[in-house]
Design an enzyme around this catalytic site. Structure first.
Site, PDB file in Angstrom:
ATOM      1  N   LYS A  16       0.828  -1.217   0.000  1.00 35.20           N
ATOM      2  CA  LYS A  16       0.000   0.000   0.000  1.00 35.20           C
ATOM      3  C   LYS A  16       0.858   1.261   0.000  1.00 35.20           C
ATOM      4  O   LYS A  16       0.599   2.188  -0.756  1.00 35.20           O
ATOM      5  CB  LYS A  16      -0.888   0.067   1.256  1.00 35.20           C
ATOM      6  N   ARG A  91      -9.445   1.663   8.555  1.00 37.64           N
ATOM      7  CA  ARG A  91      -9.059   0.326   8.967  1.00 37.64           C
ATOM      8  C   ARG A  91     -10.171  -0.378   9.719  1.00 37.64           C
ATOM      9  O   ARG A  91     -10.029  -1.548  10.068  1.00 37.64           O
ATOM     10  CB  ARG A  91      -7.866   0.426   9.900  1.00 37.64           C
ATOM     11  N   ARG A 128      11.510  -7.044   5.689  1.00 33.23           N
ATOM     12  CA  ARG A 128      11.367  -5.641   5.298  1.00 33.23           C
ATOM     13  C   ARG A 128      12.255  -4.703   6.109  1.00 33.23           C
ATOM     14  O   ARG A 128      12.290  -4.767   7.328  1.00 33.23           O
ATOM     15  CB  ARG A 128       9.902  -5.220   5.466  1.00 33.23           C
ATOM     16  N   ARG A 155      11.121  -2.127  11.343  1.00 31.85           N
ATOM     17  CA  ARG A 155      10.065  -1.566  12.182  1.00 31.85           C
ATOM     18  C   ARG A 155       9.854  -2.447  13.409  1.00 31.85           C
ATOM     19  O   ARG A 155       9.908  -3.662  13.307  1.00 31.85           O
ATOM     20  CB  ARG A 155       8.756  -1.479  11.385  1.00 31.85           C
ATOM     21  N   ARG A 166      -0.769  -8.747  13.610  1.00 34.15           N
ATOM     22  CA  ARG A 166      -1.327  -7.726  12.709  1.00 34.15           C
ATOM     23  C   ARG A 166      -2.130  -8.366  11.581  1.00 34.15           C
ATOM     24  O   ARG A 166      -3.166  -7.837  11.170  1.00 34.15           O
ATOM     25  CB  ARG A 166      -0.195  -6.860  12.129  1.00 34.15           C
TER      26      ARG A 166
END
Ligand code: ADP
Ligand code: ZN
Length: 228
Positions: A16, A91, A128, A155, A166
């Site tokens: 996204k 969300r 990532r 992160r 998540r």
């Protein structure tokens, strides 16, 4: 020109952020990422940041009223009048309904859902690296951010246990949003399992069709039919 008003939906790791940034840049409109705004608030230790830190680290959702306040303030700024790209918001169904309220005087929103399978998402998220300063996803094999040359980090919510949390939260709370938008004729799903440039081309072709159609329609005082 009809303003482009788009929200990207999709699980964490779907791409996204990348697609939202590209679309916003092409059209000279702001990308509004609630995740980035919240992470900045945490780094800057603002009141909202201090409240949200634990929630972000655990991969849970920040309260709807907090997020609505952030978005409502951001959308009221002058640069959002010519259009905007929302990333990571809405969300929850409550946030989607709140957004509709904020948009009463504006043309409808298009939700672009980036669809990616779960095993691919886990693979992407656990590898990532992102820029510490601007949040951009890093290119493979590089040491600094290609946007601002900032240092790369993982992160705190990309460690595997939090990633699984998540994803589960996404399935439970956010996935129902696709039905919310589908039933209103405002949903466009794209296959996000392909290379970034392919996904981008798909989105661009859709935006061309959809917004050219809208512009023509409003020029001829057309009906409310949907070109999705
Ligand atoms: P991702 O899509 O990769 O999970 P984001 O950068 O969009 O990451 O969001 C990171 C975190 O910020 C979320 O896990 C959540 O804690 C918080 N957050 C971001 N957007 C929202 C939102 N619209 N509602 C509630 N919490 C949010
Ligand atoms: Zn950067």
């Amino acid at each position: 020109m009809t303003p482009i008003r788009v929200a990207f939906l999709g699980p964490p790791g779907a791409g996204k952020g990348t697609q939202a940034a590209r679309l916003a840049q092409q059209h000279g409109i702001p990308r509004i990422s609630t995740g980035d705004i919240l992470r900045h608030a945490v780094h800057a230790r603002t009141d909202i940041g201090c409240l949200a830190k634990r929630t972000l680290d655990r991969g849970e959702l920040v309260a709807d009223d907090v997020v609505m306040r952030i978005v409502s303030e951001r959308l009221s700024r002058a640069d959002a009048r010519r259009g905007f790209v929302l990333d990571g918001f809405p969300r929850t169904v409550e946030q989607a309904a709140g957004l509709e309220q904020l948009m009463v005087d504006r043309d409808g929103l298009i939700a672009i859902e980036i669809v990616v399978g779960e095993s691919e998402l886990i693979r992407r998220l656990s590898n990532r690296m992102v820029c510490r300063d601007c949040g951009n996803a890093a290119d493979a094999g590089v040491l600094t951010c290609h946007v601002c040359a900032g240092p790369l980090t993982q992160r705190t919510d990309d460690i595997e246990s939090v990633v699984l949390e998540r994803l589960a939260l996404y399935r439970r709370v956010t996935a129902p949003l696709t039905e919310f938008y589908r039933s209103r004729g405002q949903l466009y799903p794209v296959d996000g399992g392909r290379a970034c440039d392919r996904v981008e081309a798909d989105i661009n072709a859709f935006i061309q069709r959809r917004f050219a159609f809208r512009a023509a329609e409003s020029a001829s005082e057309g009906s409310e039919s949907i070109g999705v």
